[in-house]
Each structure stands twice: as C-alpha cells, then as structure tokens.
Design a protein around this motif. Sequence first.
Motif, PDB file in Angstrom:
ATOM      1  N   ARG A  38       0.873  -1.231   0.022  1.00 28.22           N
ATOM      2  CA  ARG A  38       0.004  -0.017  -0.104  1.00 28.22           C
ATOM      3  C   ARG A  38       0.747   1.347  -0.094  1.00 28.22           C
ATOM      4  NH1 ARG A  38      -3.595  -3.243   3.144  1.00 28.22           N
ATOM      5  NH2 ARG A  38      -2.717  -2.790   5.161  1.00 28.22           N
ATOM      6  N   LYS A  39       1.786   1.326   0.726  1.00 26.78           N
ATOM      7  CA  LYS A  39       2.825   2.269   0.959  1.00 26.78           C
ATOM      8  C   LYS A  39       3.519   2.611  -0.467  1.00 26.78           C
ATOM      9  CE  LYS A  39       4.649   1.212   4.906  1.00 26.78           C
ATOM     10  NZ  LYS A  39       5.573   1.144   6.107  1.00 26.78           N
ATOM     11  N   TYR A  40       4.085   1.421  -1.164  1.00 28.01           N
ATOM     12  CA  TYR A  40       4.559   1.691  -2.479  1.00 28.01           C
ATOM     13  C   TYR A  40       3.659   2.232  -3.388  1.00 28.01           C
ATOM     14  CZ  TYR A  40       7.505   0.271  -6.378  1.00 28.01           C
ATOM     15  OH  TYR A  40       8.135   0.378  -7.594  1.00 28.01           O
ATOM     16  N   ARG A  41       2.362   1.807  -3.518  1.00 26.24           N
ATOM     17  CA  ARG A  41       1.572   2.490  -4.389  1.00 26.24           C
ATOM     18  C   ARG A  41       1.398   3.822  -4.070  1.00 26.24           C
ATOM     19  NH1 ARG A  41      -3.188  -1.938  -3.881  1.00 26.24           N
ATOM     20  NH2 ARG A  41      -2.157  -3.624  -5.133  1.00 26.24           N
ATOM     21  N   ILE A  42       1.260   4.415  -2.825  1.00 26.10           N
ATOM     22  CA  ILE A  42       1.420   5.835  -2.628  1.00 26.10           C
ATOM     23  C   ILE A  42       2.587   6.535  -3.103  1.00 26.10           C
ATOM     24  CG2 ILE A  42       1.584   7.578  -0.730  1.00 26.10           C
ATOM     25  CD1 ILE A  42      -0.051   5.653   0.914  1.00 26.10           C
ATOM     26  N   THR A  63       7.646   6.314   0.435  1.00 26.11           N
ATOM     27  CA  THR A  63       6.604   6.141   1.565  1.00 26.11           C
ATOM     28  C   THR A  63       6.992   4.684   2.263  1.00 26.11           C
ATOM     29  OG1 THR A  63       4.940   5.763   0.101  1.00 26.11           O
ATOM     30  CG2 THR A  63       5.169   7.628   1.315  1.00 26.11           C
ATOM     31  N   HIS A  64       7.199   3.755   1.308  1.00 18.92           N
ATOM     32  CA  HIS A  64       7.444   2.316   1.363  1.00 18.92           C
ATOM     33  C   HIS A  64       8.627   1.901   2.113  1.00 18.92           C
ATOM     34  CE1 HIS A  64       9.425   2.765  -2.358  1.00 18.92           C
ATOM     35  NE2 HIS A  64      10.380   1.632  -2.026  1.00 18.92           N
ATOM     36  N   LYS A 110      10.278   3.302   8.048  1.00 19.91           N
ATOM     37  CA  LYS A 110      10.006   2.374   9.025  1.00 19.91           C
ATOM     38  C   LYS A 110       9.029   2.592  10.185  1.00 19.91           C
ATOM     39  CE  LYS A 110      13.417   0.129   6.959  1.00 19.91           C
ATOM     40  NZ  LYS A 110      13.097  -1.113   6.239  1.00 19.91           N
ATOM     41  N   VAL A 111       7.796   2.826   9.685  1.00 22.03           N
ATOM     42  CA  VAL A 111       6.672   3.209  10.469  1.00 22.03           C
ATOM     43  C   VAL A 111       5.374   2.212  10.007  1.00 22.03           C
ATOM     44  CG1 VAL A 111       4.748   4.774  11.310  1.00 22.03           C
ATOM     45  CG2 VAL A 111       7.271   5.575  10.845  1.00 22.03           C
ATOM     46  N   LYS A 112       5.013   1.425  11.023  1.00 26.28           N
ATOM     47  CA  LYS A 112       3.901   0.533  10.866  1.00 26.28           C
ATOM     48  C   LYS A 112       2.556   1.317  10.563  1.00 26.28           C
ATOM     49  CE  LYS A 112       5.965  -3.848  12.437  1.00 26.28           C
ATOM     50  NZ  LYS A 112       5.841  -5.003  13.160  1.00 26.28           N
ATOM     51  N   GLU A 113       1.823   0.641   9.892  1.00 30.36           N
ATOM     52  CA  GLU A 113       0.281   1.320   9.846  1.00 30.36           C
ATOM     53  C   GLU A 113      -0.370   0.796  11.147  1.00 30.36           C
ATOM     54  OE1 GLU A 113      -1.619  -0.575   6.500  1.00 30.36           O
ATOM     55  OE2 GLU A 113      -0.584   0.179   4.990  1.00 30.36           O
ATOM     56  N   ALA A 114      -1.222   1.704  11.658  1.00 29.93           N
ATOM     57  CA  ALA A 114      -1.973   1.614  12.916  1.00 29.93           C
ATOM     58  C   ALA A 114      -2.870   0.203  13.028  1.00 29.93           C
ATOM     59  CB  ALA A 114      -2.397   2.934  13.323  1.00 29.93           C
ATOM     60  N   ASN A 115      -3.415   0.204  11.803  1.00 31.03           N
ATOM     61  CA  ASN A 115      -4.278  -0.978  12.005  1.00 31.03           C
ATOM     62  C   ASN A 115      -4.068  -2.225  10.915  1.00 31.03           C
ATOM     63  OD1 ASN A 115      -4.463   0.190   9.374  1.00 31.03           O
ATOM     64  ND2 ASN A 115      -6.744  -0.066   9.265  1.00 31.03           N
ATOM     65  N   GLN A 116      -2.767  -2.453  10.739  1.00 28.81           N
ATOM     66  CA  GLN A 116      -2.383  -3.405   9.752  1.00 28.81           C
ATOM     67  C   GLN A 116      -2.410  -4.701  10.607  1.00 28.81           C
ATOM     68  OE1 GLN A 116       1.890  -2.410   9.490  1.00 28.81           O
ATOM     69  NE2 GLN A 116       2.355  -4.666  10.238  1.00 28.81           N
TER      70      GLN A 116
END
Length: 360
Positions: free
Chosen positions: A334-338, A346-347, A350-356
């Motif tokens: 998802r971050k790579y698409r952004i 963004t990919h 080194k920050v994880k998604e809050a709801n991953q």
Amino acid sequence: MESTIQSAKKRDNTVNNAFASHFAKSMFLSVAGLAILVFIGTRMFTHIDLNLYGYMVGTITFIGGFFYRFISWGERPPTKIIIKKGLKLLFRKSTPKTVVSHLAIYDFIKKRGFYRWLQHVLIGWGCVLACLVTFPLVFSWMYFNMDGNGYYTVVLMGMDLVRIKADGIIAWFSYNALNISAIMVITGVCMALYRRMKNMQARAEQKFMYDFLPLYMLLFISVTGLLLTVQNVFLHGWMQPQMSLIHQFSVIVTLIYLPFGKLAHIPFRPMSVFARNYREHYGEQHMKECKVCGDKFVSVEQSNDIIQVLGTNNMEFNMEDGFNLVELCLPCRRKYRIARFSGFPTHQVKVKEANQNARG
C-alpha cells in the motif's frame, strides 16, 4: 510400448471428442451415475414415488447448473492450482480437523461474532438436514414399508435396513426431520434478516437480488413446508394439494437458482479445505520475506504461484526497484503505491500502519 501409448491416447481423444465440452461430459457422466443409483435403489425402477417427480427434475437441473458453474470457475488458473495441489494434500493429518472446523461447526465465523455464527449454524445445518432427508426420498434410495403390525421397515438402496415402531422415537424424528430443519432455517433466516436491517455496514453493502432474495426463498420454502404439516394435523388436509404444489414449485425454483446466486457458496464450501491445507502445508516449509521490511508474510510457494498466475493472464507487476509487487507485504504494498503517485519513497519509511494487524 509406443504403440500402446498411442492407442491409449487415441481412445482418450475418442471419448473426449464425443462431448462438446468438459461441462457436457461431466453432466452426462453425473446423470448416468445418478440413473444407475436410482436403478439400484428402486429395485430396477419398481418403487418410484411419482409425487416427487418435480423435485427429481429440479435436482437434475441443479446438478447441471452446479457443474456448469464449477467447471467455469475451476478452469481459472488460480483455481486450477488450488484444486491440483489441494488434492495432493487432502490426506494431511490436519484435514479431519479442518473439515470439522470449516464444514461442521463453522469455527471461522465465530471470529465475526456469536450471533453471525449461530445464524449460519441454523441455516447451514437446517439445509443439510433437509437435503439428507429429501434427496434419498426423491430418488427412492430410501423409503418406508409398513408391515401391518405397527412397525415400519426402512428400505435403503433396495435393502431392508431396520424395523422401527410406528409410534416410536425414531419414527417421530423421521416424520418430523423436515419440520425440524424448517424451524432451524426460519430461525436462522430471521436472524440474518434482522441483522441486515439493523447493522449499518450490512445495510450499506447489501443488494436485494444478491443478499435478500436467497433468504426470502429459503424462508418461503420452510414456511410452506411447515404449513403442509399444519394442514395435515390440524386442518384435516384442507387445501393441502394446493399448498403441496406451491411448496414443490418454490423448491424447484430455488434449486435452479442455487448454482448462480449467493447460495452457490454452500456446495462450493468444501473447497475451503483445499485452500486451508495449501496455506498450512507450504507455510510450514519456507516463508517469503518482504523485499522492503523483511517480515515473513506468505509462503514462497504461494508467492511463486501468484506470480505464475499473473504471468498466465499477461499481468506483470515487475517494479523498477527490482522486485515484483507480489513480493511485498500488504502494508508495504500500500505504501509503495502511494510512493508511485507522490514521488516520495513512503514504502521505505520504517513506520507500521496503525491497523495493519486488525482483525475483521
């Protein structure tokens, strides 16, 4: 040896050329096998209940629709892989446990809540119980003979199976098995309808033809089936022939509709055992590490299979960074698409998604 192989191939081609498609071949073999079983069960067609003829025609039509739907689905590249590898893994030690979890107690639905689990159990097992009673009666694989002294003889596949008291507990459950299944289905359907009317997420996603119509059809079948018993016991058979035709028509229409609507997941459900075995078996061997964060998120086998299927469908996701998009875990994907839209990597942050790791 070579001539034997060629002759075997020639015979195989001759058989396949006799049918227009896989569907035609499978349908012919299924109906032929069904006819043989009916021939055996009815003692060479000497015991056929013509009152159930409509149900028989509806069931055969359902089989044709099911094979058409299953074969068209099974010809897809990802489905072929699951079926092929699932058959090889069918005799895993964990298969009985998976079968019970997925096909008997619906354990996977418990994660969505007890209410949804209970409604699925009631509808699922109500339908299964009805099928276990109806289909053997429709094809005369099972019927009852009364010998005049208060006992019934249960005949199964043309053989006398057991003698039971006409007023005993076994006979009572036999008489009322369809009533019990109807009550289960009505309860489960009412629970489902209530949830679909009250739950905001369900209300936003549902459609009448796909979500409500199957429930109304099951409800109509169950109610008309119970009315037959009410008319027989309390109304001395008043309007029972008319209600019998209405009930039979509703069953036939539902059987014809079943392979092409939401209810198709019922006969397709056993395939979930293949998928579970596939994930567990290859997940125990070697896991794929995400090319960005290094987390192990899927088996190497599954990752390679996905890349192969995408290649078969001429869909390439090889990125300029030297990896395939499939080789990224979902958060990094998802971050790579952004990153492709924003121009900022963004990919690599080194920050994880809050709801991953959320479940739902």
